[in-house]
Design an enzyme around this catalytic site. Sequence first.
Site, PDB file in Angstrom:
ATOM      1  N   ARG A 163      -4.722-120.238  27.632  1.00 30.07           N
ATOM      2  CA  ARG A 163      -3.977-120.406  26.684  1.00 30.07           C
ATOM      3  C   ARG A 163      -4.558-119.222  25.571  1.00 30.07           C
ATOM      4  NH1 ARG A 163      -2.114-122.891  30.163  1.00 30.07           N
ATOM      5  NH2 ARG A 163      -1.274-124.572  29.914  1.00 30.07           N
ATOM      6  N   SER A 237       2.341-129.239  23.707  1.00 30.66           N
ATOM      7  CA  SER A 237       0.891-129.466  23.840  1.00 30.66           C
ATOM      8  C   SER A 237       0.391-129.106  22.335  1.00 30.66           C
ATOM      9  CB  SER A 237       0.099-129.094  24.983  1.00 30.66           C
ATOM     10  OG  SER A 237       0.610-129.721  26.110  1.00 30.66           O
ATOM     11  N   GLU A 333      -3.567-125.352  20.055  1.00 29.37           N
ATOM     12  CA  GLU A 333      -3.032-124.383  20.946  1.00 29.37           C
ATOM     13  C   GLU A 333      -1.757-123.706  20.210  1.00 29.37           C
ATOM     14  OE1 GLU A 333      -1.771-125.784  25.142  1.00 29.37           O
ATOM     15  OE2 GLU A 333       0.341-124.868  24.805  1.00 29.37           O
TER      16      GLU A 333
END
Length: 337
Positions: A163, A237, A333
């Site tokens: 990520r 998320s 994230e």
Amino acid sequence: MIQENFNLKKFNTFGVDVSCRYFTEIGTAKDFEELKKNKKYSEAKKLVLGGGSNLLFTKDFDGIVLHNRFEGIGVVSVDEDYAFVKAGAGEVWHEVVLYCIGKNFGGVENLSLIPGYAGAAPIQNIGAYGEELQQVFHSLTAIDLESGEQKNFSLDECRFGYRDSIFKREAKNKFMITDVTLRLKKNPVINTTYGAIEKELEHMKITSPTIRDVSNAVIKIRSSKLPDPKVIGNSGSFFKNPTIPIEKYDRLQQLFPDLVAYPAQDNTMKISAGWMIEKCGWKGKRIGNVGMHTDQALVLVNYGGATGRELLQHAAEVQKSVKENFGIIMEAEVNVV
Ligand SMILES: Cc1cc2nc3c(=O)[nH]c(=O)nc-3n(C[C@H](O)[C@H](O)[C@H](O)COP(=O)(O)OP(=O)(O)OC[C@H]3O[C@@H](n4cnc5c(N)ncnc54)[C@H](O)[C@@H]3O)c2cc1C
């Protein structure tokens, strides 16, 4: 055209009610050249916006938002084993996936239905169901927001990680990606190692799956599992799954035998952030207009009317309690603006 005091509520999947000072759409290099001559552009802080599905606005943005509208998807070349597909950064990512599947080019089927635009896919090296963008990425073109020059980035230059990419670090807010080229397998090799896909294919009674079958399975799983931002504001998320040294994992595992973790690179373990959040009692707990989702502990949600600050504050509380209970700091994230 530059619009002033533009409302961004419909342009972020959290549905946060914020505005930006200036807003404009860029769909060609010429649009950008024109814009660059404008004083409003040169003096303002800049933010490139795609589908707004990985952004948390904590306040009004006192600068210019460049909404990416670069269009077009096509095959640029083919060799013995691979097909190279180039997509304009303003194309919806899932449409790019469907295009590749339609041509039976393999590699992106596990990444079906990830929200957002193609141009944002390299920013956090999108990933799902055992695959990451970097496995199919070939190169991208971007415009330097200061000089206006075009630059190509190869796979190595993007410095992809979990990520993560150069565009979340040194090159953050410095470039507007205008197109992305993928390298896809002409003879697809499917990856159903992720348990949920196998189960879904079984359920669909498919024994020799094609890439379209895998994509359909992923679509089914995602639609049943993840909250739809059109119904409830969220950005997927909120935190990354943290990686810790194996020694630290061994100690934690003694204390929490049901700890959920997966082996990662260089003697580290990736710990399930969702599991830790649930253990700390945050799953499904609503405070005012915000909370962690009832079924997905990792998904921060706006039940309606929450401000970006409220959402960020809640995330900070969750982060603090995970740190207190497990000694692990979870990193966001989502891009906080
Ligand atoms: C329900 C849901 C599920 C999700 N599931 C996943 C998942 O499984 N896997 C996953 O990896 N992600 C997932 N995400 C996160 C998100 O979909 C991805 O990060 C996606 O790539 C974001 O695309 P976007 O166009 O919406 O980006 P935006 O939110 O508009 O932007 C994200 C960041 O990228 C920058 N940016 C965007 N476009 C450009 C550009 N052209 N040039 C330069 N910078 C740019 C922005 O400035 C910002 O910092 C999910 C989100 C939601 C809401």
